[in-house]
Motif scaffolding. Structure first.
Motif, PDB file in Angstrom:
ATOM      1  N   ALA A 206     -58.629  20.279  32.304  1.00 21.95           N
ATOM      2  CA  ALA A 206     -57.330  20.905  32.539  1.00 21.95           C
ATOM      3  C   ALA A 206     -56.563  21.113  31.237  1.00 21.95           C
ATOM      4  O   ALA A 206     -55.836  22.101  31.092  1.00 21.95           O
ATOM      5  N   LEU A 207     -56.698  20.193  30.290  1.00 22.46           N
ATOM      6  CA  LEU A 207     -55.967  20.323  29.033  1.00 22.46           C
ATOM      7  C   LEU A 207     -56.282  21.634  28.329  1.00 22.46           C
ATOM      8  O   LEU A 207     -55.387  22.329  27.839  1.00 22.46           O
ATOM      9  N   ILE A 208     -57.549  21.974  28.274  1.00 20.75           N
ATOM     10  CA  ILE A 208     -57.915  23.206  27.571  1.00 20.75           C
ATOM     11  C   ILE A 208     -57.752  24.425  28.467  1.00 20.75           C
ATOM     12  O   ILE A 208     -57.353  25.502  28.008  1.00 20.75           O
ATOM     13  N   ALA A 209     -57.997  24.284  29.783  1.00 21.38           N
ATOM     14  CA  ALA A 209     -57.897  25.437  30.681  1.00 21.38           C
ATOM     15  C   ALA A 209     -56.448  25.895  30.851  1.00 21.38           C
ATOM     16  O   ALA A 209     -56.180  27.101  30.919  1.00 21.38           O
ATOM     17  N   VAL A 210     -55.507  24.962  30.901  1.00 19.91           N
ATOM     18  CA  VAL A 210     -54.103  25.333  31.058  1.00 19.91           C
ATOM     19  C   VAL A 210     -53.626  26.133  29.850  1.00 19.91           C
ATOM     20  O   VAL A 210     -52.912  27.134  29.986  1.00 19.91           O
ATOM     21  N   GLY A 211     -54.019  25.700  28.658  1.00 17.00           N
ATOM     22  CA  GLY A 211     -53.653  26.450  27.458  1.00 17.00           C
ATOM     23  C   GLY A 211     -54.250  27.838  27.441  1.00 17.00           C
ATOM     24  O   GLY A 211     -53.586  28.814  27.061  1.00 17.00           O
ATOM     25  N   LEU A 212     -55.489  27.955  27.876  1.00 15.97           N
ATOM     26  CA  LEU A 212     -56.157  29.257  27.901  1.00 15.97           C
ATOM     27  C   LEU A 212     -55.503  30.199  28.905  1.00 15.97           C
ATOM     28  O   LEU A 212     -55.286  31.381  28.607  1.00 15.97           O
TER      29      LEU A 212
END
Length: 290
Positions: A21-27
């Protein structure tokens, strides 16, 4: 079926989903605001991982204490990249944007290989092997703290989008860029901050990654492919969709790994099969942001 084992599998899947989620939310934030397909996003995770590793090995700074510095550093880098590289192609065809961001991936990866070689590195803190017992469940402390970081940062981002002037501007640009410009919104500033915040989320993911797995210059590519699958699954531009998609992917990988023969080799493939099925049933994803 052993219920205790199944509960542990579910818990492991949720912990893994927190990291995704950390990287997907930013993307998804970057795409929702700018409509840019950013293949370079995985490199923010890689750079955040190496920053955390060197702060720990050279200066003895605990990884969690390096989190604010990683967020600030990757935010600053994201703002600079958006200004000098992304902004000139913001209105170009998506193919041009993809080629540009993929070219940046190759440059950053090769610089990392030159500076830090292709060797795998890792770090071990005094709490790396600690697990918390909650009834039949055993939860690794670092993964649990990573989930807490993901929850807190996602909540802060959601509040910022709902309560701040920047957040209102982001929502306006997401809904209708031209109308937002006519209403006096500084679209360039919104884009720059969105790209910086998205990059900072990737850097935070790198901090967590550095504590639970080996680091190497191509590690970002492993995560960005999953992040794209998650964002498509949840719906491009939807933060809620990115969170739900992350949990679906984390749970699927955990279940397949534990209950399918040779599951560790099949888990990612099965996750993408589920992605295809959902997209056939709901082509715009689960929470498509119009």
């Amino acid at each position: 079926m052993d219920l205790a084992t199944f509960a542990q599998v579910i818990a492991n899947g949720i912990l893994t989903g927190g990291l995704y989620a950390l990287i997907a939310v930013g993307l998804t934030l970057i795409f929702g605001v700018m409509r840019v397909i950013n293949f370079m996003h995985g490199e923010t995770l890689m750079l955040g991982s190496y920053l955390t590793y060197f702060l720990f090995t050279l200066y003895g700074i605990d990884p969690f204490l390096s989190l604010p510095l990683a967020i600030f550093t990757l935010f600053t880098l994201g703002v600079a990249i958006q200004h000098f590289f992304i902004n000139p192609v913001i209105d170009a065809p998506h193919l041009n944007q993809i080629l540009l961001t993929f070219g940046l991936v190759l440059i950053i990866q090769n610089l990392a290989l030159i500076l830090w070689t292709g060797n795998y590195v890792s770090m071990t803190t005094h709490y790396s092997g600690i697990s918390l017992k909650l009834g039949p469940l055993s939860l690794g402390l670092t993964r649990l703290l990573g989930l807490v970081i993901a929850i807190l940062l996602t909540i802060l981002l959601t509040l910022a989008l709902k309560k701040t002037e920047w957040g209102k501007s982001v929502r306006a640009v997401t809904q209708d860029r031209e109308a937002a410009m006519l209403m006096g919104v500084n679209v360039n500033r919104v884009n720059m901050l969105a790209f910086g915040v998205g990059s900072a989320m990737g850097g935070a993911g790198g901090v967590v990654t550095s504590m639970i797995m080996y680091i190497f210059p191509l590690v970002g590519m492993l995560f960005v492919l999953k992040a794209f699958a998650i964002v498509v699954l949840g719906g491009f531009g939807s933060i809620a969709g990115a969170v739900v998609g992350s949990l679906i992917l984390g749970l699927t990988e955990s279940i397949v790994t534990n209950y399918v023969p040779s599951g560790s080799g099949w888990s990612e493939g099965v996750s993408f099969v589920i992605l295809i099925v959902i997209l056939v049933l709901r082509p715009k994803g689960l929470f498509y942001a119009e």
